[in-house]
Design an enzyme around this catalytic site. Structure first.
Site, PDB file in Angstrom:
ATOM      1  CB  SER A 135      -0.877  -0.001   1.256  1.00  0.00           C
ATOM      2  OG  SER A 135      -0.063   0.266   2.380  1.00  0.00           O
ATOM      3  CE  LYS A 136       1.134   7.138  -2.484  1.00  0.00           C
ATOM      4  NZ  LYS A 136       1.066   7.664  -3.703  1.00  0.00           N
ATOM      5  NE  ARG A 137       0.564   1.838   7.190  1.00  0.00           N
ATOM      6  CZ  ARG A 137      -0.106   0.726   6.856  1.00  0.00           C
ATOM      7  NH1 ARG A 137      -1.224   0.808   6.182  1.00  0.00           N
ATOM      8  NH2 ARG A 137       0.335  -0.462   7.197  1.00  0.00           N
ATOM      9  CG  ASN A 138       3.503  -1.687   2.583  1.00  0.00           C
ATOM     10  OD1 ASN A 138       3.105  -1.201   1.526  1.00  0.00           O
ATOM     11  ND2 ASN A 138       3.159  -2.897   2.969  1.00  0.00           N
TER      12      ASN A 138
END
Ligand code: GLU
Length: 475
Positions: A253-256
């Site tokens: 995801s954008k986060r990782n």
């Protein structure tokens, strides 16, 4: 044999993330391997997520990657429109047809009633499942409600006994107990279909033979198959793609660290390299080959070799693949490709064109993506270089001061500043300071570049210029 047809069916959110693009690539490779058609369908039934210009963006991205659509919203085709929000009449018609066939029903339950049911389920730690309240309304009741304009949805009527199953090309035999299937909504009260309904109607009407999509749909596919069966339509073949994980083992995801294609493109990743890398994300050829053009991938792609286990998005591997493509570029293309990055970062106005070319030439084999040129060449543009701990540690070696002293004298004596003469200065230092290999090159490299690795040392020193080299040697 029927002509194979598959579709890429993104929501127009304005981005093409790695996972998205990989689905498109796998679908493309699979269908083109068999000489079939590749379609674009825009799934915009969630109008709140819609972004202006997203369709053009998807076309541009795919075009850059070499994935051309045979049919789609911008280039048309015989089974359009290819945008779901333009097909609302169709979904309504087919939902009503299902009601008539007895495989779906009108549901007039109010939001309050459903909310109460949800609350009860939650309090009992159970998953919410619609209780079938409206399944057996009488004909009169239904007609009365419709006449009075009571808002309604249309729900799929699930069998309560037995199992539903299908064979997925990647996951094998999938079977679910029918009693766990919810009477899911097919048509919402605002007239929009749910994904669960629209994907079936569209795939059928667009003559899709192969459905390649993310594995989040593996377990709901039996519900879709029940719809195909209720209509008497032929089911497509399913190819559910394993998840892509981030480096932390969680769904990418954008986060990782998920990147959008355009981010990568602007950083100087080549579309061919991105496609090559993504094709290997969860798929492998029979041999261990890793570098493929799109045409070569089309030739060898076999969806049976898609792995069931999740794959991990690995920037290091992407960098390696991209570096292979950069190395293979002819110099003129490489120059046009990286010069803009250099120009944006540094003032080149007082640099000779030949100097810039030489700089880029010696670094072509030393970068993994275009923008990295800025980082690796900064030693040519800054006044002061600094040493990291590893460099500092090395410079404590006993022979270092003398090596640098001798080398400085050699450099001072050069009157004709050429690569050959710089190289000769290094050779003379080897003799006079009686050092060789690492003990000869490393102190010089660290002292004048601040780095332990880089292109050939004589080339680097020559490009830095005598004045800069001497001033760094004397620090
Ligand atoms: N619009 C769906 C998504 O973006 C597509 C899934 C499919 O290919 O059917 O997840």
């Amino acid at each position: 044999m029927e002509k194979p047809r598959t579709r890429f069916a993104p929501s127009p959110t304005g981005f093409m993330h790695i996972g998205n693009l990989r689905s498109a690539i796998f679908g493309y490779l699979m269908v083109k391997h068999d000489g079939g058609d590749f379609l674009l369908r825009i799934e915009d039934t969630d109008q709140t997520r819609k972004v202006e210009g997203a369709v053009e963006f998807i076309y541009n991205t795919c075009k850059l990657c070499g994935l051309e659509f045979d049919e789609g919203p911008l280039n048309g085709g015989p089974y359009g429109p290819y945008t779901q929000s333009e097909r609302l009449d169709l979904y309504k018609k087919y939902a009503e047809e299902l009601v008539e066939k007895g495989s779906a029903y009108y549901c007039f339950c109010s939001e309050e009633r459903l909310e109460k049911l949800r609350k009860i389920a939650e309090d009992n730690h159970m998953a919410f499942m619609y209780d079938g309240h409206c399944k057996n309304l009488s004909k009169e009741e239904i007609e009365k409600n419709l006449k009075e304009g009571v808002p309604y949805v249309i729900r799929q009527k699930m069998p309560k006994e037995g199992t539903s199953s299908y064979d997925d090309l990647v996951y094998g035999h999938i079977s679910v107990e029918n009693h766990i299937l919810e009477d899911q909504i097919l048509l919402k009260s605002d007239g929009y279909p749910t994904y669960n309904f629209a994907n079936v109607v569209d795939d059928h009407l667009m003559h899709i033979t192969h459905v390649a999509r993310g594995n989040e749909y593996v377990m709901s596919t039996p519900k879709y198959n029940l719809l195909y069966d209720a209509f008497g339509w032929k089911r497509p073949l399913y190819i559910h793609l394993p998840m892509v994980l981030g480096p932390d083992g969680q769904k990418l995801s954008k986060r990782n660290g998920d990147a959008s294609f355009m981010d990568l493109y602007h950083e100087g990743y080549l579309p061919e390299a991105i496609v090559n890398y993504l094709a290997l994300l969860g798929w492998s050829p029979e041999d261990n080959r890793e570098i493929f053009t799109l045409e070569e991938l089309v030739k060898v792609f076999d969806p049976k070799r898609i792995s069931k286990s999740p794959s991990t998005y690995d920037v290091k591997k992407l960098n390696w693949v991209n570096a292979q493509y950069i190395k293979k570029m002819n110099f003129d293309s490489f120059y046009l490709f990286v010069r803009p990055y250099l120009e944006e970062a540094y003032d080149l106005s007082n640099k000779e064109e030949s100097w810039i070319k030489e700089l880029l030439r010696i670094y072509q084999n030393h970068i993994s993506y275009g923008k990295e040129i800025v980082e690796v060449t900064d030693l040519f543009f800054k006044d002061h270089i600094t040493f990291n701990e590893e460099c500092k540690e090395f410079m404590k070696e006993e022979t270092v001061p003398n090596t640098l002293k001798v080398f400085t004298e050699e450099i001072e004596q050069i009157s004709d500043w050429t690569v050959e003469n710089v190289n000769q200065a290094i050779m003379n230092t080897k003799e006079k300071a009686n050092v060789k290999g690492k003990m000869l090159y490393m102190p010089i490299r660290i002292q004048v570049t601040g780095q332990m690795h880089g292109p050939e040392l004589p080339d680097t020193i020559h490009l830095l210029g005598k004045e800069t080299v001497l001033s760094r040697l004397k620090k």
